[in-house]
Design a protein around this motif. Sequence first.
Motif, short mmCIF file in Angstrom:
data_model
loop_
_atom_site.label_atom_id
_atom_site.label_comp_id
_atom_site.label_asym_id
_atom_site.label_seq_id
_atom_site.Cartn_x
_atom_site.Cartn_y
_atom_site.Cartn_z
N SER A 114 0.84 -1.16 -0.11
CA SER A 114 0.13 -0.03 -0.10
C SER A 114 0.79 1.19 -0.03
CB SER A 114 -0.95 -0.07 1.24
OG SER A 114 -1.89 -1.06 1.22
N GLU A 115 2.02 1.32 1.00
CA GLU A 115 2.91 2.59 0.86
C GLU A 115 3.86 2.34 -0.13
OE1 GLU A 115 4.00 2.47 4.87
OE2 GLU A 115 2.24 2.99 5.85
N GLY A 116 4.04 1.24 -0.71
CA GLY A 116 5.33 1.35 -1.73
C GLY A 116 5.07 1.80 -3.05
N GLY A 117 3.71 1.58 -3.40
CA GLY A 117 3.17 2.30 -4.85
C GLY A 117 3.68 1.68 -5.89
N GLN A 118 4.71 0.79 -5.79
CA GLN A 118 5.49 0.13 -6.94
C GLN A 118 5.42 -1.53 -6.55
OE1 GLN A 118 9.63 0.86 -7.95
NE2 GLN A 118 8.86 1.59 -9.86
N GLY A 146 1.27 1.66 -8.97
CA GLY A 146 -0.24 1.56 -8.61
C GLY A 146 -0.18 1.92 -7.32
N ALA A 147 -1.61 2.16 -7.18
CA ALA A 147 -2.20 2.15 -5.87
C ALA A 147 -3.49 1.15 -5.22
CB ALA A 147 -2.91 3.68 -5.75
N VAL A 148 -3.19 0.84 -3.93
CA VAL A 148 -4.28 -0.25 -3.51
C VAL A 148 -5.54 0.55 -3.08
CG1 VAL A 148 -4.69 -1.46 -1.30
CG2 VAL A 148 -2.22 -1.46 -2.39
N THR A 149 -6.62 -0.15 -3.66
CA THR A 149 -7.66 0.59 -3.40
C THR A 149 -8.66 -0.25 -2.57
OG1 THR A 149 -9.62 1.03 -4.71
CG2 THR A 149 -8.45 -0.67 -5.68
N ASP A 150 -9.89 0.41 -1.90
CA ASP A 150 -10.89 -0.36 -1.28
C ASP A 150 -11.93 -0.70 -2.40
OD1 ASP A 150 -9.35 0.27 1.04
OD2 ASP A 150 -10.55 2.18 1.44
#
Length: 425
Positions: free
Chosen positions: A85-89, A134-138
Amino acid sequence: MHDQARTIGLQAGEQVRYALDSDGELASIENVARGQACNCTCLACGTPLVAKKGEIMIHHFAHEARECSQSFDVYLKKLAIKVISEGGQIYMPEQEWIVSPTISTEGEIEIVPHRNHPKLSSAVFKFEGRNINGAVTDRVPDGLACDLIMNVAGKKETHPLGIVLDTGRARDLKKQWALTEKAREMQHPVLKIDLSEMGGSDADRIKNPVDYILFSAPREFLYSRHEDIIKQKVTEDARTQIGRMASFALNPSPLEKSRMITTNEQVRNLLLSDDVTEYLSFDAEASIALAENPMWGKMFKCSPDAWQRIILSVFFDRVYLYDQPAAVSAKTVLFALRRKNLRGIWRGTFAGHSDLMEEESTDRTVLWHDAGEKYIRKHVDDSFRRAETILENYFESIVGKEIGDIVIVPTTPGRDGRKRYRVRD
């Protein structure tokens, strides 16, 4: 009540090396104060931790008041979710498909190879591994039971990427299969990341768990849209290829009469070139039937009389190949007709591709197997008959007849169920 063997920190290699600091950020054991001064909480259960940073044991977090109420699997998954989630990659694995389209027993093209199906040429597709953002999504697509979903920016649009975190314990292959099928149904790629080494005896070798989760841990696609795109393209190419081959085979260009095999001399020279003893007799009624068979005319560039002389010569050559006379099937004769010089009896495409009965044969020869015949009957030409059938029908038509000084009679079928014939004593 949880099994102690699965609670945090109780097994060798299961040290908790990351926690949440007072701001809810991920904190490494190496970057916090010793003891309660670390002011950290457990990723899995949320209770306070103390930082164990002695001189003997590997630095790790421990629960301040009691053992963790959650399993080490839960800790690993929550750690990975936080990291991603925080890595973004994240690293996308190398993808490779070796695609071998086949004709199924139902006469349709399919991609799953089968050892007993005639195969078209295989194709290899390979995508290099790469990092993606990318970004983690709900926003989880309905029914896609992954541990987290990332929104990945593609060339044209953003699409969801499901991620499954495999800790190596209590693997449920049925659930994984169901997830794969659901992903395929929804056309959403799903990536599995294997975290099992983070909880094993070799976990100490993972110096940077964050980089390990993002880039180094083993990973594979349970489903990828690239795979379906490739399979669709290969299937379409295979249909085009088979249609082109069948059209050429069923509608060959006319041959010059000078190229036809009609005379005794031509037959003699052809047989001698492959060291086959010449037999000059034939059955007149069979010649009439062959001349009226359009499929026979499309396959062979012989007159019916010349064709019979060649077939009977090859038949006798096979019968008397060894010390004792043998029973011979149409398949055996076809194998002989694939020999270099005897290929001269075939028209056009068959001349270079007459390995008609090889189960693993490729390219044009797929058309003359049972499965290829079914495909052509469904999609190309209802009048198609494969070469073996023509030969079997010919032998059946001359059974019991006196041709020259011999009579051919049926005998016990072979182990493959094919009819066999011998020369009457």
